[in-house]
Design an enzyme around this catalytic site. Structure first.
Site, PDB file in Angstrom:
ATOM      1  N   LYS A 180      24.407  -9.343  44.121  1.00 13.46           N
ATOM      2  CA  LYS A 180      23.648  -9.152  42.887  1.00 13.46           C
ATOM      3  C   LYS A 180      24.606  -8.817  41.759  1.00 13.46           C
ATOM      4  O   LYS A 180      25.178  -7.731  41.717  1.00 13.46           O
ATOM      5  CB  LYS A 180      22.636  -8.008  43.020  1.00 13.46           C
ATOM      6  CG  LYS A 180      21.636  -7.985  41.853  1.00 13.46           C
ATOM      7  CD  LYS A 180      21.036  -6.625  41.613  1.00 13.46           C
ATOM      8  CE  LYS A 180      21.859  -5.796  40.662  1.00 13.46           C
ATOM      9  NZ  LYS A 180      21.929  -6.349  39.286  1.00 13.46           N
ATOM     10  N   PRO A 181      24.802  -9.749  40.824  1.00 17.61           N
ATOM     11  CA  PRO A 181      25.600  -9.406  39.642  1.00 17.61           C
ATOM     12  C   PRO A 181      24.792  -8.494  38.737  1.00 17.61           C
ATOM     13  O   PRO A 181      23.571  -8.384  38.877  1.00 17.61           O
ATOM     14  CB  PRO A 181      25.854 -10.770  38.989  1.00 17.61           C
ATOM     15  CG  PRO A 181      24.690 -11.613  39.402  1.00 17.61           C
ATOM     16  CD  PRO A 181      24.282 -11.125  40.772  1.00 17.61           C
TER      17      PRO A 181
ATOM     18  N   GLU B 216      31.815   2.750  45.039  1.00 19.95           N
ATOM     19  CA  GLU B 216      32.794   3.022  43.978  1.00 19.95           C
ATOM     20  C   GLU B 216      31.975   3.414  42.767  1.00 19.95           C
ATOM     21  O   GLU B 216      31.321   2.583  42.141  1.00 19.95           O
ATOM     22  CB  GLU B 216      33.652   1.779  43.719  1.00 19.95           C
ATOM     23  CG  GLU B 216      34.931   2.105  42.943  1.00 19.95           C
ATOM     24  CD  GLU B 216      34.863   1.698  41.492  1.00 19.95           C
ATOM     25  OE1 GLU B 216      34.526   2.592  40.676  1.00 19.95           O
ATOM     26  OE2 GLU B 216      35.124   0.539  41.172  1.00 19.95           O
ATOM     27  N   LEU B 217      32.004   4.726  42.445  1.00 20.03           N
ATOM     28  CA  LEU B 217      31.047   5.295  41.500  1.00 20.03           C
ATOM     29  C   LEU B 217      31.735   5.769  40.224  1.00 20.03           C
ATOM     30  O   LEU B 217      32.773   5.268  39.836  1.00 20.03           O
ATOM     31  CB  LEU B 217      30.271   6.423  42.196  1.00 20.03           C
ATOM     32  CG  LEU B 217      29.632   6.022  43.541  1.00 20.03           C
ATOM     33  CD1 LEU B 217      28.975   7.216  44.205  1.00 20.03           C
ATOM     34  CD2 LEU B 217      28.643   4.881  43.362  1.00 20.03           C
TER      35      LEU B 217
ATOM     36  N   HIS C  41       4.366 -16.348  76.450  1.00 24.81           N
ATOM     37  CA  HIS C  41       3.574 -17.180  75.533  1.00 24.81           C
ATOM     38  C   HIS C  41       4.057 -16.932  74.107  1.00 24.81           C
ATOM     39  O   HIS C  41       4.107 -15.778  73.659  1.00 24.81           O
ATOM     40  CB  HIS C  41       2.086 -16.840  75.640  1.00 24.81           C
ATOM     41  CG  HIS C  41       1.217 -17.735  74.804  1.00 24.81           C
ATOM     42  ND1 HIS C  41       0.851 -18.994  75.215  1.00 24.81           N
ATOM     43  CD2 HIS C  41       0.667 -17.556  73.572  1.00 24.81           C
ATOM     44  CE1 HIS C  41       0.098 -19.557  74.282  1.00 24.81           C
ATOM     45  NE2 HIS C  41      -0.029 -18.706  73.277  1.00 24.81           N
TER      46      HIS C  41
ATOM     47  N   GLN D 120      22.593  -7.374  35.778  1.00 24.75           N
ATOM     48  CA  GLN D 120      21.571  -8.183  35.116  1.00 24.75           C
ATOM     49  C   GLN D 120      22.050  -8.716  33.769  1.00 24.75           C
ATOM     50  O   GLN D 120      21.686  -9.816  33.362  1.00 24.75           O
ATOM     51  CB  GLN D 120      20.293  -7.361  34.935  1.00 24.75           C
ATOM     52  CG  GLN D 120      19.126  -8.164  34.378  1.00 24.75           C
ATOM     53  CD  GLN D 120      17.813  -7.409  34.469  1.00 24.75           C
ATOM     54  OE1 GLN D 120      17.760  -6.299  34.978  1.00 24.75           O
ATOM     55  NE2 GLN D 120      16.742  -8.010  33.977  1.00 24.75           N
TER      56      GLN D 120
ATOM     57  N   CYS E  57      36.388   1.433  34.905  1.00 24.93           N
ATOM     58  CA  CYS E  57      36.006   2.525  35.806  1.00 24.93           C
ATOM     59  C   CYS E  57      37.096   3.582  35.938  1.00 24.93           C
ATOM     60  O   CYS E  57      36.803   4.757  36.146  1.00 24.93           O
ATOM     61  CB  CYS E  57      35.627   1.973  37.171  1.00 24.93           C
ATOM     62  SG  CYS E  57      36.833   0.831  37.869  1.00 24.93           S
TER      63      CYS E  57
ATOM     64  N   ILE F 103      16.355  -5.804  43.282  1.00 23.90           N
ATOM     65  CA  ILE F 103      17.260  -6.490  44.210  1.00 23.90           C
ATOM     66  C   ILE F 103      18.096  -5.489  44.999  1.00 23.90           C
ATOM     67  O   ILE F 103      18.200  -5.575  46.227  1.00 23.90           O
ATOM     68  CB  ILE F 103      18.171  -7.473  43.458  1.00 23.90           C
ATOM     69  CG1 ILE F 103      17.341  -8.472  42.653  1.00 23.90           C
ATOM     70  CG2 ILE F 103      19.076  -8.222  44.437  1.00 23.90           C
ATOM     71  CD1 ILE F 103      18.149  -9.343  41.716  1.00 23.90           C
TER      72      ILE F 103
END
Length: 902
Positions: free
Chosen positions: A597-598, A673-674, A106, A600, A707, A633
């Site tokens: 998410k680009p 990637e920090l 059901h 902000q 970076c 996000i």
């Protein structure tokens, strides 16, 4: 276990097939009689398998079981009745006959929504949770004891079809099989249904599916989607009954542009727009419907309501005429009761059902490799001539795909008109965020707002993920040949190249990148990246593996490289478009779908990219762009159960948090990637002119917002003073100014908060005793400009020796001539390991140092020389996983081993 399957439909067929796979003995199948000479899918399969099939038109007469029918059933000696989907009333003599009784599927969470229209009522009443129940059969009122239940989230724009295809069908089949397994093992529960919250809802029929306009828009939306596709929510306009399909709720936004349509009883006139028919509730809120069906069964896009049909029919070529006859033959195979398929033959009036629609679509797609055709296309071209015209137009590229509607912000800047999207991009459309929430994105050159950008909320994120999941699991992208996918990505690169000046201009005003650099690197390398990975699409392959044979039989093991699914990508603000390309190109080439998410503070080139992706032909839902807060996000993507991979570029603390969230949630695959503090070692035997030039580039390239920037330069003592003297001289020549000025060398920092951190960073360096040789302060002009800065006499324990500035700040330390191992020890004394460099003419020394440096990239006698074919990524707390090169594909693929015995 001996099982009788009682029911019908594709769902019943799949349950039947899975029960056979489980090793159960199906002693008989009871289904409905043939319709128009066509057998039900369940009965057809069982007949092929040699299973006894019974097609009783009824089981009872005047409330009493038909004795002959019951006796035929009892003769099979079934131990369990399985009713996956049954439209007939089965007498209790049959229900209670087997040893284990009977179980029924059901499609609701009982005791809520008892009755034959459970899915409809789940949507019509706006339930947030749906699902199904498998219960022990009762007298037909859905009150039997519960054996098993499964829940799912009901999405805001779900219809009967989408929730059925996404969850109720596939999970329902699994649930039925699991229920039978529990019964066979003696572990099946019998849980009494609660009385609280119980409802019995009437069957939805056409006569009670008329829309009541005197209610809020959300209630109207729920009513329309709850009746989509059967029986169809309708209203009367003029003397014509119109049925609406494909409703979506519009939570906010300006009044729509279009032609009004008066609907009796409606709060205000509807509006026919480019994207559909906008309707209004009595609260003034809006919803939009995609398709309209007329009383004769003809369906049209709602946006075409006021438009006449194409004035002239297409003149078919000889090849197209041949193709037309092949399709006519396909219609004849399906419509077996029709003696001849004429141009005026109506598919549905000739007896076709929904299953026939699926068959027709698949037959046409098989003949036209790569043609995008949906079930609803058949409903919009029900007559043979209309259907042929529609298919031929689509093959010619004249398919009339709905136009992408973009609410541009236009700027006259850089000697051009720049057109900038500023809304969320979800499922192929630009839309406002829930509640109409926005924020300002700022031009760092003067600190003024460029425009307002939609600020994504949790519901927007969930909608984007659902769109990406649908595109991956059921859309054209997941079915497309890899080579065709590559062609689309090549086309995307070409379109980006056509718009490169506009992209570079947007990048300059949104991020502060010098225009000439944005054109060459930010945009240029983005284009190269998509071209590179487009070429990989049809070269992703597994391998065959020799394994021990199960003698006397033989074995073959091979691997498949498969896409992961929905991937969440979170990118930083220093190279807004390039970081998008580095991750998204590999992700798409592997066959995944994306929610991105680009940053902000730099969302605009990502949104422009979304627009260009539509022009390139990337299907709806494959790419979704959500500007907004990372804390919201990024966190939701990390937590979301339908996201299977996160690719993140950003700070180490945030990367750690994301990794933890992914582990706690559904154990997502992660690549990070920090941060970096990349050492650059310059020996006295180098080419000093080149070392000065490249040393400056290593620090000041892209305003230091890089970076892999050289976070610390180690100079051999004998060349230290000369190197510093030359660098200071060159820095003084650098022109600081408007990034759109072609003569500018050094533009503004990306945003105010970052500028303030750089000022504080330099103040800390001075306090700790480092020598500030040049710069160290904000430039006295509007905007977020910071002087190129040089520190010397920096010792290892200082803050600026250990922490990344992410700005145009050169940190210089000395080391003793010839002490290679000591400088390597100092260079490696960091938790970061993203990049590094060495300048020397001694090849042995260069190779030794490159071997010992603990970093993902080592530059020898150069710096910043990245290439789309070379893997990029760090060690230690600079993260793991690679962007670029063949290795990047591994981040977006999973490996499956298949072993065959023969």
């Amino acid at each position: 276990m001996k099982i009788a399957v009682i029911g019908q439909s594709l769902f019943g067929r799949e349950v039947y097939r899975e029960l056979l796979k489980e090793g159960h003995q199906v002693v008989g199948v009871f289904t409905i009689p043939d319709k128009n000479g066509k057998a039900d899918p369940l009965g057809a399969d069982a007949e092929k398998d040699g299973i006894p099939v019974f097609k009783f038109p009824r089981w009872r007469v005047k409330g009493q079981a038909i004795p002959e029918v019951v006796e035929k059933y009892k003769a099979l000696e079934a131990e369990l009745n399985v009713l996956p989907f049954c439209s007939q009333f089965i007498p209790m003599e049959v229900i209670d006959c087997p040893k284990h009784g009977s179980i029924i599927y059901h499609p609701s969470i009982l005791p809520r929504h008892r009755g034959a229209s459970a899915i409809n009522w789940t949507l019509m009443q706006g339930d947030k949770i749906g699902g199904f129940t498998i219960f022990w059969a009762d007298d037909g009122l859905d009150t039997g004891d519960i054996l098993l239940q499964r829940e799912c989230e009901v999405l805001p724009d779900d219809t009967v079809n989408t929730i059925y295809n996404r969850f109720l069908f596939p999970e329902g089949v699994k649930g039925m099989v699991e229920a039978v397994r529990l019964i066979a093992e003696g572990n099946a529960p019998r849980i009494k249904q609660a009385t609280e919250g119980a409802t019995y809802d009437p069957m939805q029929k056409k006569e009670n599916a008329k829309i009541n306009w005197d209610q809020p828009a959300e209630a109207i939306h729920n009513f329309i989607r709850g009746n989509d596709k059967v029986p169809g929510a309708w209203t009367v306009v003029g003397d014509q009954q119109l049925t609406f399909f494909g409703s979506s709720f519009i939570s906010n936004g300006p009044a729509p542009d279009g032609q009004p349509l008066e609907i009796p009883g409606a709060f205000r006139p509807a509006v026919v727009t480019k994207t559909g028919l906008v309707l209004f509730g009595n609260d003034g809120q809006k919803l939009s419907v995609k398709n309209i069906q007329f009383e004769d069964g003809k369906m049209i896009p709602a946006s075409q309501y006021y438009k006449t049909a194409d004035s002239a029919a297409l003149q078919l070529s000889d090849e197209e005429k041949k193709f037309s006859e092949e399709i006519r033959a396909a219609w004849k195979r399906i419509l077996t009761n029709v003696s001849e398929i004429e141009d005026s033959t109506d598919f549905f009036k000739a007896g076709a059902a929904s299953m026939d629609v699926v068959r027709l679509v698949e037959e046409v797609k098989l003949k036209c490799n790569g043609l995008q055709l949906q079930n609803e296309d058949v409903y919009m071209a029900t007559k043979f001539e209309e259907f042929i015209q529609m298919v031929v137009r689509r093959l010619r590229g004249e398919d009339g795909e709905e136009e992408l509607v973009v609410d541009y912000v236009e700027k006259e800047i850089n000697n051009m008109t720049v057109k900038i999207p500023h809304q969320l991009f979800i499922n192929g459309q630009f839309i406002d965020a829930e509640g109409g929430k926005t924020y300002d994105t700022v031009n760092p050159t003067d600190g003024t707002a460029i425009c307002k950008v939609s600020l994504a909320q949790v519901s927007d994120i969930d909608r984007a993920v659902a769109a990406a999941k649908e595109a991956f699991e059921n859309g054209e992208w997941g079915k497309m040949n890899p080579r065709d996918r590559g062609r689309i990505l090549y086309r995307l690169a070409d379109i980006m190249e056509e718009h490169q000046e506009e992209l570079a201009t947007i990048e300059s005003i949104d991020s502060g990148a010098v225009y000439t650099l944005a054109l060459k690197t930010h945009v240029g390398m983005s284009i190269q990246t998509f071209r590179y990975f487009a070429g990989w699409c049809d070269k992703i392959q597994g391998s065959t593996i020799p394994i021990n044979q199960a003698r006397p039989n033989r074995n073959l093991t091979f691997t498949r490289r498969e896409p992961i699914g929905v991937c969440g990508i979170v990118i930083p603000w220093n190279y807004p478009l390039m970081m998008l390309a580095w991750k998204t190109a590999a992700c798409l080439a592997a066959g995944n779908t994306v929610v991105l998410k680009p940053a902000q503070v730099t969302p605009l080139t990502a949104l422009k990219f979304a627009e260009l992706s539509v022009k390139a032909g990337i299907p709806k839902g494959v790419i979704n762009i959500l500007p907004g807060a990372g804390s919201l996000i990024g966190q939701r993507l990390s937590d979301h159960p339908d996201v299977r991979k996160i690719g993140f570029t950003g700070s180490t603390p945030i990367g750690k948090h994301i990794m933890k969230s992914c582990a706690v949630g559904n154990v997502k695959k992660v690549s990070l990637e920090l941060g970096g503090k990349s050492p650059l070692i310059i020996f006295q035997d180098c080419d000093l002119d080149k070392a000065v030039r490249m040393g400056m580039s290593s620090v000041f390239f892209n305003k230091g917002e890089n970076c892999i920037a050289a976070g610390r330069l180690f100079l051999e003592e004998s060349i230290h003073d000369e190197f510093v003297k030359r660098v200071v001289g060159e820095v003084k020549k650098m022109k600081i100014g408007d990034p759109l000025d072609r003569s500018t060398d050094h533009g503004p920092q990306n945003h105010k908060a970052h500028l303030d951190k750089l000022i504080e960073y330099c103040q800390t360096g001075v306090k700790e005793g480092a020598k500030l040789v040049y710069g160290g302060k904000q430039v006295e002009r509007p905007g977020f400009f910071f002087e190129p800065t040089i520190f010397t006499d920096v010792t290892d324990e200082m803050f600026i020796a250990k922490e990344e500035s992410f700005g145009p700040i050169m940190i210089i330390s000395k080391f003793k001539d010839g002490d290679v191992d000591e400088v390597l020890k100092r260079a490696n004394n960091t938790e970061f390991g993203l990049a590094s460099g060495v300048f020397t003419k001694d090849i042995s020394k260069a190779l030794y140092v490159s071997e010992k440096l603990q970093a993902g990239t080592v530059f020898v006698n150069t710096y910043n020389k990245t290439d789309v074919a070379a893997p990029f990524g760090g060690f230690k707390q600079s993260g793991f996983g690679k962007d670029l090169g063949e290795e990047a594909l591994n981040e977006y693929l999973k490996t499956k081993a298949v072993t065959i015995e023969y």
